[in-house]
Design a protein around this motif. Sequence first.
Motif, short mmCIF file in Angstrom:
data_model
loop_
_atom_site.label_atom_id
_atom_site.label_comp_id
_atom_site.label_asym_id
_atom_site.label_seq_id
_atom_site.Cartn_x
_atom_site.Cartn_y
_atom_site.Cartn_z
N GLY A 1 0.79 -1.21 -0.27
CA GLY A 1 -0.39 -0.36 0.05
C GLY A 1 0.50 1.15 0.36
N LEU A 2 1.88 1.38 0.47
CA LEU A 2 3.20 2.78 0.19
C LEU A 2 3.19 2.93 -0.73
CD1 LEU A 2 5.32 2.44 4.50
CD2 LEU A 2 2.73 4.03 3.19
N ARG A 3 4.00 1.18 -1.26
CA ARG A 3 4.90 1.08 -2.30
C ARG A 3 3.36 2.39 -3.59
NH1 ARG A 3 8.50 2.82 -5.42
NH2 ARG A 3 8.97 1.57 -7.37
N LEU B 1 0.96 4.01 -2.89
CA LEU B 1 0.70 5.30 -2.40
C LEU B 1 1.84 6.36 -2.92
CD1 LEU B 1 -1.50 6.41 -1.47
CD2 LEU B 1 -0.36 6.42 0.91
N VAL B 2 3.11 5.76 -3.33
CA VAL B 2 3.78 6.42 -3.67
C VAL B 2 4.40 7.03 -4.86
CG1 VAL B 2 6.47 6.86 -3.97
CG2 VAL B 2 5.50 6.04 -1.75
N ARG B 3 4.31 5.69 -5.76
CA ARG B 3 3.66 5.69 -7.21
C ARG B 3 2.21 6.27 -7.90
NH1 ARG B 3 7.20 4.71 -10.14
NH2 ARG B 3 6.53 3.78 -11.86
N ALA B 4 1.72 6.70 -6.82
CA ALA B 4 0.68 7.10 -7.14
C ALA B 4 0.16 8.82 -6.97
CB ALA B 4 -0.61 6.78 -6.30
N GLY B 5 2.15 8.97 -6.79
CA GLY B 5 2.15 10.76 -6.26
C GLY B 5 1.70 11.30 -4.94
N ARG B 6 1.51 10.59 -3.88
CA ARG B 6 1.14 10.67 -2.79
C ARG B 6 2.17 10.07 -1.70
NH1 ARG B 6 -3.61 13.58 -3.10
NH2 ARG B 6 -5.19 13.15 -4.77
N VAL B 7 3.51 10.83 -1.44
CA VAL B 7 4.63 10.65 -0.72
C VAL B 7 4.04 10.96 0.81
CG1 VAL B 7 6.70 10.45 -0.28
CG2 VAL B 7 6.04 11.05 -2.44
N PRO B 8 4.22 9.91 1.73
CA PRO B 8 3.69 10.61 2.69
C PRO B 8 4.37 11.38 3.93
CG PRO B 8 3.55 8.35 2.84
CD PRO B 8 4.01 8.56 1.70
N VAL B 9 4.24 12.25 3.99
CA VAL B 9 5.23 12.98 4.77
C VAL B 9 5.07 13.20 6.11
CG1 VAL B 9 7.13 15.56 4.81
CG2 VAL B 9 5.74 14.36 2.97
N VAL B 10 5.60 12.78 7.39
CA VAL B 10 5.33 13.32 8.70
C VAL B 10 5.84 14.30 9.40
CG1 VAL B 10 4.54 12.36 10.77
CG2 VAL B 10 5.08 10.91 8.64
N THR B 11 4.98 15.34 9.71
CA THR B 11 5.39 16.62 10.58
C THR B 11 6.42 16.00 11.68
OG1 THR B 11 3.63 16.81 11.23
CG2 THR B 11 3.89 17.96 9.31
N PRO B 12 7.08 16.85 11.94
CA PRO B 12 7.57 16.30 13.33
C PRO B 12 7.19 16.55 14.28
CG PRO B 12 8.79 17.93 12.30
CD PRO B 12 8.37 17.81 11.57
N ALA C 1 -4.78 8.64 -14.74
CA ALA C 1 -5.61 7.25 -15.17
C ALA C 1 -4.77 6.53 -14.02
CB ALA C 1 -5.75 6.71 -16.46
N GLN C 2 -4.23 6.12 -14.65
CA GLN C 2 -2.69 5.09 -13.65
C GLN C 2 -2.84 5.76 -11.82
OE1 GLN C 2 0.90 5.12 -16.52
NE2 GLN C 2 0.05 2.71 -17.52
N LYS C 3 -2.48 6.55 -11.90
CA LYS C 3 -2.63 7.71 -10.74
C LYS C 3 -3.38 6.72 -9.74
CE LYS C 3 1.10 10.74 -11.20
NZ LYS C 3 1.15 12.55 -11.59
N THR C 4 -4.31 7.49 -10.10
CA THR C 4 -5.61 7.28 -9.60
C THR C 4 -5.82 5.95 -8.91
OG1 THR C 4 -6.56 9.64 -10.77
CG2 THR C 4 -8.58 7.58 -9.37
N LEU C 5 -5.84 4.53 -10.01
CA LEU C 5 -6.03 3.21 -10.08
C LEU C 5 -4.58 2.96 -8.90
CD1 LEU C 5 -7.29 0.94 -10.43
CD2 LEU C 5 -5.04 0.49 -12.57
N ALA C 6 -3.32 3.42 -8.39
CA ALA C 6 -2.36 3.20 -8.30
C ALA C 6 -2.72 4.31 -6.73
CB ALA C 6 -1.03 4.16 -7.78
N GLN C 7 -4.14 5.38 -5.94
CA GLN C 7 -4.04 5.45 -5.21
C GLN C 7 -5.57 4.58 -4.64
OE1 GLN C 7 -5.17 9.17 -4.78
NE2 GLN C 7 -5.46 9.83 -2.60
N ILE C 8 -6.58 3.70 -5.35
CA ILE C 8 -7.20 3.12 -5.22
C ILE C 8 -6.67 1.84 -4.70
CG2 ILE C 8 -9.09 1.96 -6.13
CD1 ILE C 8 -9.90 4.18 -7.81
N GLY D 1 -7.31 -0.29 -1.06
CA GLY D 1 -7.80 -0.88 -1.23
C GLY D 1 -6.32 -2.24 0.07
N CYS D 2 -5.42 -2.12 -0.40
CA CYS D 2 -4.25 -2.70 0.88
C CYS D 2 -4.18 -2.65 2.35
CB CYS D 2 -2.99 -2.34 -0.37
SG CYS D 2 -2.77 -2.99 -1.66
N PHE D 3 -4.55 -1.33 2.52
CA PHE D 3 -4.62 -0.45 3.95
C PHE D 3 -6.09 -1.30 4.20
CE2 PHE D 3 -2.29 3.09 2.28
CZ PHE D 3 -1.12 2.76 2.78
#
Length: 110
Positions: free
Chosen positions: A31-33, A35-46, A80-87, A91-93
Amino acid sequence: MTVAIDWEAFSQVLGAALVGTLVVVGFYALGLRLLVRAGRVPVVTPAEFTDAITVISEKEARRAAKAAAKAARKSPLTAAQKTLAQIAAYGCFAVCAAAVVAGILLIVVK
């Protein structure tokens, strides 16, 4: 007094723990992989912690956010590929959450 071990029950618990661990960790990583491929890199604020936990500085956080935005722009996927990767990532989560809930229900409900 002797202690008898039910080896069949022990092996069932061991197998369930291994499968559960593989499912949760595997689908979370996938799921993280995705999400990154979809262009939504999770950045956690300190966050501010005390004592032995090291916290990144604001400059390092800005640098990480900038690198995440740059990686999102460089994605070779179409919209479309980014949207599919995000969905698929969500789903993995959902599979991870379902596995955790099923484990809790196995413990609570007899």
